[in-house]
Design an enzyme around this catalytic site. Structure first.
Site, PDB file in Angstrom:
ATOM      1  N   ASP A  65      -0.329  -6.828  15.066  1.00  0.00           N
ATOM      2  CA  ASP A  65      -0.813  -7.511  13.913  1.00  0.00           C
ATOM      3  C   ASP A  65      -0.054  -8.650  13.782  1.00  0.00           C
ATOM      4  O   ASP A  65       0.661  -8.917  12.501  1.00  0.00           O
ATOM      5  CB  ASP A  65      -0.685  -6.626  12.481  1.00  0.00           C
ATOM      6  N   ALA A  96       4.396   1.202   0.027  1.00  0.00           N
ATOM      7  CA  ALA A  96       5.815   0.809  -0.170  1.00  0.00           C
ATOM      8  C   ALA A  96       6.145   0.049  -1.270  1.00  0.00           C
ATOM      9  O   ALA A  96       5.338  -0.776  -1.629  1.00  0.00           O
ATOM     10  CB  ALA A  96       6.628   0.486   0.985  1.00  0.00           C
ATOM     11  N   VAL A  97       7.253   0.089  -1.924  1.00  0.00           N
ATOM     12  CA  VAL A  97       7.689  -0.731  -3.059  1.00  0.00           C
ATOM     13  C   VAL A  97       9.178  -1.234  -2.640  1.00  0.00           C
ATOM     14  O   VAL A  97       9.794  -0.652  -1.787  1.00  0.00           O
ATOM     15  CB  VAL A  97       8.145  -0.117  -4.339  1.00  0.00           C
ATOM     16  N   VAL A  98       9.032  -2.727  -2.635  1.00  0.00           N
ATOM     17  CA  VAL A  98      10.217  -3.358  -1.960  1.00  0.00           C
ATOM     18  C   VAL A  98      11.031  -3.832  -3.000  1.00  0.00           C
ATOM     19  O   VAL A  98      10.660  -4.668  -4.125  1.00  0.00           O
ATOM     20  CB  VAL A  98       9.710  -4.651  -0.953  1.00  0.00           C
ATOM     21  N   THR A 157       0.914  -1.270  -0.001  1.00  0.00           N
ATOM     22  CA  THR A 157      -0.001   0.003  -0.147  1.00  0.00           C
ATOM     23  C   THR A 157       0.862   1.216   0.038  1.00  0.00           C
ATOM     24  O   THR A 157       0.672   2.311  -0.713  1.00  0.00           O
ATOM     25  CB  THR A 157      -1.029  -0.031   1.122  1.00  0.00           C
ATOM     26  N   LYS A 201      13.015  -0.944   1.214  1.00  0.00           N
ATOM     27  CA  LYS A 201      11.573  -0.599   1.240  1.00  0.00           C
ATOM     28  C   LYS A 201      11.742   0.752   0.971  1.00  0.00           C
ATOM     29  O   LYS A 201      11.878   1.637   1.891  1.00  0.00           O
ATOM     30  CB  LYS A 201      11.077  -1.010   2.584  1.00  0.00           C
TER      31      LYS A 201
END
Lengths: 402, 370
Positions: free
Chosen positions: B137, B27-29, B25, B44
């Protein structure tokens, strides 16, 4: 947040020495007429953040975090190269998120715009575009190196004085069996507590609030600030001071009489083993803390000099959470009662002389700031001025942002 | 270039991005490495995009806590640097997670293996709780496994501190199957016990190899819990009927855990039952759990290097992965491949994605509740 302070980013990366602070102001010092104005900036901007924070219904802790972010940002940046107002808005915005009291960016922009456009600030240029604030937020978080956990003195204050509102908590919560742990792990074992009357505690709390008007939060660990605030409160609060005087009279008859303000060395030397009184022996309490009392005394001096400076800062005094009034009541009383040897009270006396023009008002400080920025800009435009020309990306950035 | 930027550039040069491995949602890893040592890392990149709405609350939380927490069983944030308009978090590279291992039917778990995973989870969690931090979580998908077998708690996007016990918190946290009953009843003042319930569910899942309490909605989740553990009485859980969102969901008898966990030892079942106590105050805490007889009884926990590992993952082409992005798995951990969700879907026959996404809270809710 309550991770281990000694292992925290706050302790490892963000407690700095005076040298570093001075270096961080070096650029500003080139453009400011009187270095003292920069200390007034510290008071002025902390007040602005406090007021904006109140408008946003922030708790004291969130406001304090925002101020610490602001100070940390200006370790790495200078006033003359940035726009403090957008930085302030970003600090409040990030502090809200970091302390779990988020404000939507739209509200943040609207509140900040409205607030800054009022007098005495009269800032007309605050961007109405969310993206400018978001961009500033990004620079802020990057310059904070993502260290968003800030420790504050309030917690130490609460646990030393056992004012934790666990009873209020129950009634407020109104939910039974929720598993809120309120055991010794949270509030300490109950040993080594200071029994303070409520108004003395309130005074200490206000002194802590006031420390944020200076760079103290960058210089010293928060628990020392809390203990210093308690130390000052005990001395300044009428009833506790009388108690203190009684205690010290009974301990050693003559020398203390002349000066009600006890130096830390006296406290540690006289106190040991004299806790027979029904009321708590404050001196013994401070002596028993495993901290450096000379350091506490140093911090106390710094807080006192902050008040001395602040006394010359003129602004509508609507800050109810400050201990300034109390402090000044006492300080002047002491000056009269004759502690002429105490170097602290002299600046207060000098106020009576015709030296008042050294004071500062928000309007005046804003003019100073504008002048600094103009000078900086013209220096950059005309490199021949002889001053070092540091073409700074931050300036471009913040200009773009603000 | 000023000193601050120089320092940032120096940090930036230390790390190299190799390839994109996932997108979440906020971040791009990327998989990357340390330039000097070729050590594998995950980078990240937090999307700031066009600076529309400011940094995501989850990103702020994650960064805030990972900067402070350093423990063998908590994912390590190695570095942070900014590039143009992005914040980059450099995290240790972890190639699998407990969910992948649980679902890999070719692997056989020994009781000693389960004990080792549980011990590592609890050690990491005890560390978080000791530092007044709730994870909020916990689920197998967020327990990442390093190549040496060490388990690391990851994804702190919902974490928060609980240093102010009087502070209202949102109950919209924790992925539904792992969410404790007090949150389902709308409790706003809660503590570390919420994470312990999740640990109990994970413990059960490790033994069953399938989610223990897979509710299909929040309401069904309560029913599922009560069906498994019996409807709580006022004596089991004093005051629970007064919780904000309390609704009676029917009477179910208590069935002994032994009926379902047929092969488990007495100690195992005792510990499991202490994790899954209704009354949060009576639920065991992480420290006591680590001192529970279960961890001292034979068999001893397996050495991390001896734990079952999924067969070497052949990394899939990115396109395929992109089509199957697991938003909930957007945590810091990088998986070489998206988790295989087919098996999950067997347990939820209606085919819709039932993985509840607790993290996708809307901002207004945060403002109101947290």
């Amino acid at each position: 947040m309550a991770t281990d302070f000694w292992a925290s980013s706050h302790y490892k990366r963000w407690i700095v020495d005076r040298g570093t602070l001075k270096e961080s102001r070096s650029d500003d010092l080139q453009y400011v007429d009187d270095p003292e104005y920069l200390d007034f900036f510290a008071i002025f901007f902390a007040n602005v953040i406090t007021k904006l924070g109140k408008k946003l219904n922030f708790r004291q802790r969130v406001i304090a975090t925002a101020i610490v972010f602001f100070r940390r940002f200006y370790i790495k940046n200078s006033y003359c190269e940035t726009d403090p107002f957008i930085v302030i808005a970003a600090c409040c915005y990030v502090a809200g998120k970091a302390e779990e009291s988020p404000v939507h960016i739209k509200n943040m922009v609207a509140e900040a715009r409205l607030f800054f456009s009022q007098q005495p600030y009269g800032v007309k240029y605050f961007p109405s575009d969310n993206s400018k604030l978001a961009e500033m937020e990004f620079y802020l978080v990057a310059d904070l190196e993502c260290d968003l956990t800030v420790f504050h003195p309030y917690r130490t204050l609460l646990s030393i004085c056992k004012k934790e509102s666990s009873n209020d908590l129950q009634t407020e919560a109104g939910e039974v069996g929720v598993g809120v742990d309120d055991g010794p792990r949270y509030w300490g074992s109950g040993d080594g507590q200071l029994e303070l009357p409520d108004d003395a505690f309130q005074l200490a709390w206000s002194i802590v609030n006031d420390t944020y008007r200076s760079d103290l939060c960058l210089l010293y660990p928060p628990h020392l600030l809390a203990i210093t605030a308690l130390y000052l409160a005990v001395v300044l609060h009428g009833p506790t001071r009388e108690l203190l005087q009684q205690q010290s009279h009974s301990v050693e008859a003559t020398p203390v009489h002349s000066s009600p303000r006890r130096s830390s060395r006296q406290s540690s030397s006289t106190s040991l083993g004299h806790a027979k009184k029904p009321s708590q022996d404050f001196v013994a309490f401070f002596a028993d803390l495993n901290i450096s009392m000379p350091l506490v005394a140093t911090i106390a001096q710094e807080i006192i000099s902050l008040y001395t400076l602040w006394e010359r800062y003129l602004e509508d005094s609507d800050l109810v959470d400050s201990a300034r009034g109390t402090f000044y009541g006492h300080a002047s009383a002491q000056t009269q009662s004759g502690g002429s040897h105490s170097g602290v009270s002299t600046p207060v006396e000098s106020l009576d002389d015709a030296q008042k023009p050294h004071g500062a008002t928000p309007t005046f400080l804003l003019q100073v700031l504008t002048r600094m920025r103009e000078n900086k800009l013209s220096d950059m435009a005309h490199a021949s001025s002889g001053r070092p020309v540091a073409v700074n990306k931050m300036l471009e950035r913040t200009q773009a942002a603000g | 270039m000023d000193a601050v930027e120089k320092a940032n550039t120096a940090r930036q040069k230390r790390w190299v991005k190799d390839r994109k491995v996932g997108e979440g949602t906020y971040a791009v890893v990327y998989q990357g490495r340390e330039a000097s040592t070729s050590r594998k890392v995950a980078i990240k990149k937090i999307k700031v995009g066009q600076f529309k709405d400011g940094l995501d609350m989850s990103a702020i939380r994650e960064v805030k806590y990972l900067r402070e927490l350093h423990h063998q069983n908590v994912i390590e944030l190695l570095d942070v640097f900014s590039s143009k308009t992005n914040l980059n978090l450099v995290l240790e590279f972890l190639d699998s997670d407990l969910e992948m291992i649980i679902q890999d039917r070719s692997l056989v778990f020994l009781p000693a293996d389960i004990k080792a995973w549980m011990a590592m989870t609890l050690r990491g969690l005890e560390f978080c709780h000791r530092n007044f931090m709730l994870h909020r979580d916990l689920k197998p998908n967020n327990l990442l496994i390093a190549s040496d077998g060490q388990l690391k708690i990851a994804d702190f996007g919902l974490a928060r501190d609980f240093a102010d016990p009087g502070h209202k918190m949102t109950c919209q946290v924790i992925t539904r199957w792992y969410r404790p009953p007090e949150l389902l009843f709308g409790c706003r003042y809660y503590s570390s016990a919420v994470d312990i319930w999740s640990v109990g569910c994970i413990f059960a899942e490790l033994m069953l190899r399938t989610p223990y309490l897979p509710g299909e909605s929040d309401m069904d989740q309560l029913k599922t819990i009560f069906r498994a553990l019996g409807t709580p009485t006022e004596e089991d859980w004093p005051g629970h009927t007064k919780l904000p969102d309390y609704v009676p969901v029917g009477q179910f008898p208590r069935t002994p855990l032994r009926d379902l966990f047929t092969a488990a030892s007495g100690d195992t079942l005792n510990l499991l039952s202490r994790f899954l106590v209704y009354e949060p105050r009576r639920r065991i805490n992480a420290r006591d759990a680590l001192n529970h007889a279960y961890f001292f009884a034979l068999p001893h926990p397996s050495h991390p290097s001896k734990l079952p590992k999924p067969a070497a993952q052949t990394s899939r082409p990115l396109e395929e992965l992109d089509g199957n992005v697991d938003m909930a798995g957007a945590g810091p951990g990088v998986k070489a491949a998206a988790p295989n969700k087919l098996k999950r879907k067997l347990t939820s026959p209606d085919g819709t994605d039932l993985r509840p996404l607790a993290r996708r809270l809307d901002f207004t809710q945060h403002a109101k509740h947290s």
